[in-house]
Design a protein around this motif. Structure first.
Motif, PDB file in Angstrom:
ATOM      1  N   GLY A   1       0.788  -1.228   0.000  1.00 47.61           N
ATOM      2  CA  GLY A   1       0.000   0.000   0.000  1.00 47.61           C
ATOM      3  C   GLY A   1       0.816   1.272   0.000  1.00 47.61           C
ATOM      4  O   GLY A   1       0.266   2.364   0.076  1.00 47.61           O
ATOM      5  N   ILE A   2       2.138   1.160  -0.058  1.00 49.25           N
ATOM      6  CA  ILE A   2       3.000   2.340  -0.044  1.00 49.25           C
ATOM      7  C   ILE A   2       3.985   2.225  -1.201  1.00 49.25           C
ATOM      8  O   ILE A   2       4.595   1.172  -1.407  1.00 49.25           O
ATOM      9  CB  ILE A   2       3.768   2.459   1.289  1.00 49.25           C
ATOM     10  CG1 ILE A   2       2.793   2.640   2.452  1.00 49.25           C
ATOM     11  CG2 ILE A   2       4.756   3.629   1.251  1.00 49.25           C
ATOM     12  CD1 ILE A   2       3.456   2.622   3.813  1.00 49.25           C
ATOM     13  N   GLU A   3       4.138   3.295  -1.966  1.00 48.04           N
ATOM     14  CA  GLU A   3       5.104   3.308  -3.064  1.00 48.04           C
ATOM     15  C   GLU A   3       6.513   3.509  -2.496  1.00 48.04           C
ATOM     16  O   GLU A   3       7.140   4.552  -2.658  1.00 48.04           O
ATOM     17  CB  GLU A   3       4.783   4.413  -4.060  1.00 48.04           C
ATOM     18  CG  GLU A   3       3.617   4.108  -4.973  1.00 48.04           C
ATOM     19  CD  GLU A   3       3.496   5.138  -6.082  1.00 48.04           C
ATOM     20  OE1 GLU A   3       3.192   4.755  -7.220  1.00 48.04           O
ATOM     21  OE2 GLU A   3       3.705   6.347  -5.813  1.00 48.04           O
ATOM     22  N   PHE A   4       6.988   2.475  -1.827  1.00 45.34           N
ATOM     23  CA  PHE A   4       8.306   2.521  -1.204  1.00 45.34           C
ATOM     24  C   PHE A   4       9.361   2.239  -2.268  1.00 45.34           C
ATOM     25  O   PHE A   4       9.369   1.181  -2.893  1.00 45.34           O
ATOM     26  CB  PHE A   4       8.356   1.492  -0.076  1.00 45.34           C
ATOM     27  CG  PHE A   4       9.669   1.410   0.648  1.00 45.34           C
ATOM     28  CD1 PHE A   4      10.497   2.514   0.783  1.00 45.34           C
ATOM     29  CD2 PHE A   4      10.079   0.204   1.216  1.00 45.34           C
ATOM     30  CE1 PHE A   4      11.701   2.427   1.473  1.00 45.34           C
ATOM     31  CE2 PHE A   4      11.272   0.107   1.897  1.00 45.34           C
ATOM     32  CZ  PHE A   4      12.093   1.220   2.020  1.00 45.34           C
ATOM     33  N   CYS A   5      10.259   3.199  -2.485  1.00 49.75           N
ATOM     34  CA  CYS A   5      11.316   3.075  -3.489  1.00 49.75           C
ATOM     35  C   CYS A   5      12.668   3.186  -2.793  1.00 49.75           C
ATOM     36  O   CYS A   5      12.759   3.655  -1.663  1.00 49.75           O
ATOM     37  CB  CYS A   5      11.197   4.181  -4.536  1.00 49.75           C
ATOM     38  SG  CYS A   5       9.544   4.393  -5.219  1.00 49.75           S
ATOM     39  N   GLY A   6      13.713   2.784  -3.492  1.00 46.33           N
ATOM     40  CA  GLY A   6      15.020   2.924  -2.870  1.00 46.33           C
ATOM     41  C   GLY A   6      16.150   2.408  -3.711  1.00 46.33           C
ATOM     42  O   GLY A   6      15.970   1.942  -4.835  1.00 46.33           O
ATOM     43  N   LYS A   7      17.336   2.505  -3.119  1.00 44.64           N
ATOM     44  CA  LYS A   7      18.539   1.973  -3.761  1.00 44.64           C
ATOM     45  C   LYS A   7      19.505   1.538  -2.675  1.00 44.64           C
ATOM     46  O   LYS A   7      19.800   2.289  -1.746  1.00 44.64           O
ATOM     47  CB  LYS A   7      19.211   3.030  -4.647  1.00 44.64           C
ATOM     48  CG  LYS A   7      20.428   2.485  -5.384  1.00 44.64           C
ATOM     49  CD  LYS A   7      20.021   1.488  -6.439  1.00 44.64           C
ATOM     50  CE  LYS A   7      21.221   0.757  -7.039  1.00 44.64           C
ATOM     51  NZ  LYS A   7      21.719  -0.324  -6.153  1.00 44.64           N
ATOM     52  N   SER A   8      19.966   0.308  -2.805  1.00 47.73           N
ATOM     53  CA  SER A   8      20.929  -0.227  -1.845  1.00 47.73           C
ATOM     54  C   SER A   8      22.343   0.059  -2.325  1.00 47.73           C
ATOM     55  O   SER A   8      22.587   0.330  -3.505  1.00 47.73           O
ATOM     56  CB  SER A   8      20.729  -1.734  -1.682  1.00 47.73           C
ATOM     57  OG  SER A   8      20.876  -2.384  -2.943  1.00 47.73           O
ATOM     58  N   GLY A   9      23.274  -0.012  -1.402  1.00 46.19           N
ATOM     59  CA  GLY A   9      24.680   0.171  -1.743  1.00 46.19           C
ATOM     60  C   GLY A   9      25.561  -0.572  -0.767  1.00 46.19           C
ATOM     61  O   GLY A   9      25.307  -0.546   0.443  1.00 46.19           O
ATOM     62  N   THR A  10      26.559  -1.252  -1.292  1.00 46.46           N
ATOM     63  CA  THR A  10      27.528  -1.952  -0.455  1.00 46.46           C
ATOM     64  C   THR A  10      28.906  -1.468  -0.873  1.00 46.46           C
ATOM     65  O   THR A  10      29.342  -1.727  -1.999  1.00 46.46           O
ATOM     66  CB  THR A  10      27.419  -3.481  -0.637  1.00 46.46           C
ATOM     67  OG1 THR A  10      26.082  -3.886  -0.324  1.00 46.46           O
ATOM     68  CG2 THR A  10      28.396  -4.204   0.273  1.00 46.46           C
ATOM     69  N   ALA A  11      29.562  -0.718   0.009  1.00 51.33           N
ATOM     70  CA  ALA A  11      30.825  -0.070  -0.343  1.00 51.33           C
ATOM     71  C   ALA A  11      31.981  -0.760   0.356  1.00 51.33           C
ATOM     72  O   ALA A  11      31.977  -0.940   1.576  1.00 51.33           O
ATOM     73  CB  ALA A  11      30.784   1.409   0.052  1.00 51.33           C
ATOM     74  N   GLN A  12      32.976  -1.134  -0.429  1.00 51.19           N
ATOM     75  CA  GLN A  12      34.161  -1.773   0.126  1.00 51.19           C
ATOM     76  C   GLN A  12      34.989  -0.770   0.916  1.00 51.19           C
ATOM     77  O   GLN A  12      35.143   0.386   0.523  1.00 51.19           O
ATOM     78  CB  GLN A  12      35.015  -2.361  -0.993  1.00 51.19           C
ATOM     79  CG  GLN A  12      34.378  -3.522  -1.732  1.00 51.19           C
ATOM     80  CD  GLN A  12      35.264  -4.036  -2.859  1.00 51.19           C
ATOM     81  OE1 GLN A  12      36.133  -3.325  -3.342  1.00 51.19           O
ATOM     82  NE2 GLN A  12      35.033  -5.267  -3.263  1.00 51.19           N
ATOM     83  N   VAL A  13      35.522  -1.238   2.029  1.00 52.77           N
ATOM     84  CA  VAL A  13      36.442  -0.428   2.823  1.00 52.77           C
ATOM     85  C   VAL A  13      37.849  -0.558   2.262  1.00 52.77           C
ATOM     86  O   VAL A  13      38.593   0.412   2.189  1.00 52.77           O
ATOM     87  CB  VAL A  13      36.393  -0.858   4.306  1.00 52.77           C
ATOM     88  CG1 VAL A  13      37.402  -0.070   5.131  1.00 52.77           C
ATOM     89  CG2 VAL A  13      34.988  -0.667   4.861  1.00 52.77           C
ATOM     90  N   ILE A  14      38.216  -1.784   1.876  1.00 53.52           N
ATOM     91  CA  ILE A  14      39.466  -2.018   1.161  1.00 53.52           C
ATOM     92  C   ILE A  14      39.150  -2.915  -0.023  1.00 53.52           C
ATOM     93  O   ILE A  14      38.069  -3.519  -0.086  1.00 53.52           O
ATOM     94  CB  ILE A  14      40.543  -2.675   2.055  1.00 53.52           C
ATOM     95  CG1 ILE A  14      40.056  -4.044   2.570  1.00 53.52           C
ATOM     96  CG2 ILE A  14      40.917  -1.769   3.202  1.00 53.52           C
ATOM     97  CD1 ILE A  14      41.114  -4.803   3.353  1.00 53.52           C
ATOM     98  N   GLY A  15      40.052  -2.999  -0.972  1.00 55.26           N
ATOM     99  CA  GLY A  15      39.836  -3.817  -2.155  1.00 55.26           C
ATOM    100  C   GLY A  15      39.696  -5.289  -1.810  1.00 55.26           C
ATOM    101  O   GLY A  15      40.176  -5.768  -0.775  1.00 55.26           O
TER     102      GLY A  15
END
Length: 653
Positions: free
Chosen positions: A524-538
């Motif tokens: 019932g809610i137009e919930f939108c988004g974008k996830s992100g997983t950022a490396q701390v080191i390679g």
């Protein structure tokens, strides 16, 4: 006979003359002395009358300041977030320096102070007038009060001053937003042009510092008659203090509470805002110091601990944590691609789980699996395909990417009404030449295209960027003061077609099968988004040095908003070392947005109670908590049962 008569006449003549000369000389001396006395009396009575009158007055009249309380801070619904409580400080009267020096050891012993510290305080205030008392103990205990009262006769140098201490919600609640107060420094006293005195309190960080001039009041004065031992015998006059101005914030206590609980025991940040106005609804940075520890006088040991803590509790992660955004940056890439039409919007790329650019292999986050297959821009956002955006980055180049990143507000301060905001970094060919005196290597663009490499952002910037983009390019200046004047409004020209495609992609992240946020879908809610997983080191370095080290875990990002176009609320969540953005940060954003709509629905129905839903996650799906309702005006947390939003497991991106 004649000779004898002459001698007698001569002597009598001398006897008559000499006393007259002596009398004349004496008269001149007496007149001179009287003149000097008259001049002295005239100087005392006329020229220096004010000076000696004031000195005489101070022997019987004592002026005691009445400290004005600071203004309170309220949330958007009028609930108190920061208040005051009455307390007493110990003043040292320094009119008689000899008596001060004589009694200093007894004062230090009676008040439980270090004699050396007490002497340092006196030395630091040596430039002040002797009649101006100084605060030697900000918070008097019952024992201190008893000591002062019982030693009025033999130590008449101590006085108690009623003050209003700051009281914050416990546990560091909203700590980095509210900030804290502390005793003014010597530099602040010198720069205040007489406004501040030693022992005065001023805002040191956060809103306390930003709006210090509004919050601080005007001190009053009480004049009393005292006897020879300093005991009050009567009152002459009293000028009442003027309290500081009360300010109302944009913070919603209920959303703030949910965010605080969600980050308990974690390192990270949460910021929720209304992009149509720029109002901040929730603002959390963890770990956080307890500002109540600063309300009196923080100890050297505690200050040292806070500054050397590896978790950096003094860092305001919402506006100061400059970290790689990971896949959240792909929204910038998609916008740049669609606006520049480089490559064309119908461009597709095949993802086998990796790709090779400039002689180096770059992996997709699904490396080792079958890969994503053929991806267009919509599916690349939904499934967060790295290979697709590697190709976009290679074709666009770093300067085009930098242009749109800056256009959307990255690499610059948002202008939030808090001190010491950081700007993050958007790399470019000009930047690397200016800073490192070398050329930009094309291989670096590949990393930047998925939010790694040199690009850094703050959670505040991400919330502002997504809110402005989903609003069609209307960027409101974020702020915490409700009804603030002169709020900045930046308009960015972005085509409706681009906004439609990008927002539809973020809608698909949560609402389409296989989307990285599919498990946190809200009915019932137009919930939108974008996830992100950022490396701390390679990845290679982590396999060699960081295996099993939590400090090298990936940072988890999620930015969510609702509805799909012209959003009412945007939430950015960062969990440092949290792992995957969709599973570590996404549920927190969902909780806050769900609570926002629950509260809005109840208010729309005119109900006096508001039910809030908290999601205690078990794996990838929402689990139950007990149902509870409460009056909307009371700052207490409540929750309600919810069913798992989706049976599908999220992609661990």
């Amino acid at each position: 006979m004649l000779a004898r008569g002459f001698r007698v006449s001569y002597w009598f003549r001398n006897d008559n003359r000499l006393p007259q000369e002596r009398l004349a000389a004496s008269s001149y001396v007496i007149v001179g002395m009287i003149t000097l006395l008259l001049l002295g009396f005239w100087k005392l009575q006329v020229i220096d009358s004010d000076k000696y009158g004031a000195m005489a007055e101070r022997n019987r009249v004592r002026s005691i300041p009445i400290i004005a309380p600071r203004g309170r801070m309220l949330d958007r619904d009028g609930r108190v977030l920061v208040d005051n409580y009455p307390s007493f400080s110990v003043l040292l009267l320094r009119d008689d320096l000899a008596a001060v020096e004589k009694n200093l050891p007894a004062i230090a012993d009676g008040l439980g102070l270090s004699l050396d510290d007490l002497k340092d305080q006196l030395n630091n205030t040596g430039a002040l007038p002797k009649f101006q008392p100084i605060v030697i103990k900000p918070e008097a205990t019952q024992g201190d009060v008893a000591f002062i009262e019982s030693h009025r006769a033999d130590i008449p140098l101590l006085e108690m001053l009623m003050v209003h201490r700051r009281r914050y919600l416990p546990g560091g609640f909203m700590s980095h937003a509210s900030g804290y107060v502390g005793e003014v420094s010597e530099q602040q006293i010198e720069a205040s042009n007489g406004k501040y005195r030693p022992g005065d309190v001023a805002g040191k960080s956060g809103l306390e510092r930003q709006y210090n001039d509004m919050l601080v009041g005007t001190d009053g004065m009480r004049r009393v008659i005292v006897n020879s031992i300093g005991k009050e015998m009567g009152r002459l006059s009293q000028q009442e203090a003027i309290p500081g101005k009360q300010i109302q914030l944009t913070i919603d206590y209920d959303l703030q509470q949910i965010a605080e609980e969600a980050l308990a025991g974690k390192k990270g940040a949460v910021v929720a805002l209304d992009p149509s106005t720029g109002e901040i609804l929730a603002f959390v940075s963890r770990p956080a110091p307890d500002p109540n520890d600063f309300a009196i006088r923080v100890s050297k040991e505690e200050w040292l601990r806070l500054n050397t803590d590896p978790d950096r509790p003094l860092l305001n992660r919402v506006t100061q944590a400059q970290l790689a955004p990971g896949s959240v940056f792909k929204i910038v890439m998609a916008t740049a691609m669609l606006e520049e039409k480089v490559p064309p919007e119908n461009f597709t790329a095949f993802c086998p789980g990796y790709a090779t650019f400039y002689g180096r292999q770059f992996k997709c986050w699904v490396y080792g699996k079958a890969g994503h297959g053929v991806m267009d821009v919509h599916n690349a956002i939904v499934h967060s395909c790295d290979v697709f955006f590697y190709n976009i980055g290679m074709r666009m180049g770093i300067d085009r990417i930098a242009k749109y990143a800056k256009l959307l507000g990255l690499g610059a301060k948002t202008g939030i009404d808090l001190p010491s905001e950081e700007s993050g970094l958007v790399p470019s060919e000009e930047w690397v030449q200016r800073v490192f005196h070398r050329k930009w290597y094309p291989g670096e663009t590949i990393s930047v295209s998925i939010g790694q490499g040199a690009v850094t952002v703050t959670p505040m910037q991400i919330a502002s960027m997504i809110g402005g983009l989903a609003s069609g390019g209307d960027f409101k200046q974020p702020h915490l003061l409700k009804d603030a004047q002169n709020i900045g409004d930046r308009r960015v020209s972005i085509s409706d077609s681009t906004v439609e495609k990008v927002t539809q992609g973020m809608y698909g992240v949560v609402n389409e099968g296989g989307g990285t946020g599919a498990a946190i879908k809200l009915q019932g809610i137009e919930f939108c988004g974008k996830s992100g997983t950022a490396q701390v080191i390679g990845a290679d370095a982590k396999s060699r040095f960081g295996k099993g080290e939590k400090k090298f875990n990936n940072n988890a990002w999620f930015v969510g908003y609702a509805p799909r176009r012209d959003p009412e609320i945007v939430v950015t969540v960062l969990v440092e070392e949290g792992g995957h953005g969709a599973s570590a940060s996404g549920p927190i954003a969902r909780d806050i947005i769900k609570a926002y709509y629950d509260k809005k629905a109840k208010k729309g129905q005119g109900q006096t109670t508001v039910e809030f839903k908290r999601y205690d996650l078990d794996g990838d799906s929402g689990a139950h908590v007990a149902e509870q309702s409460r009056p909307a005006s009371k700052p207490e947390q409540a929750a309600a049962v919810i069913e798992p939003a989706s049976g599908k497991k999220p992609r661990p991106e």
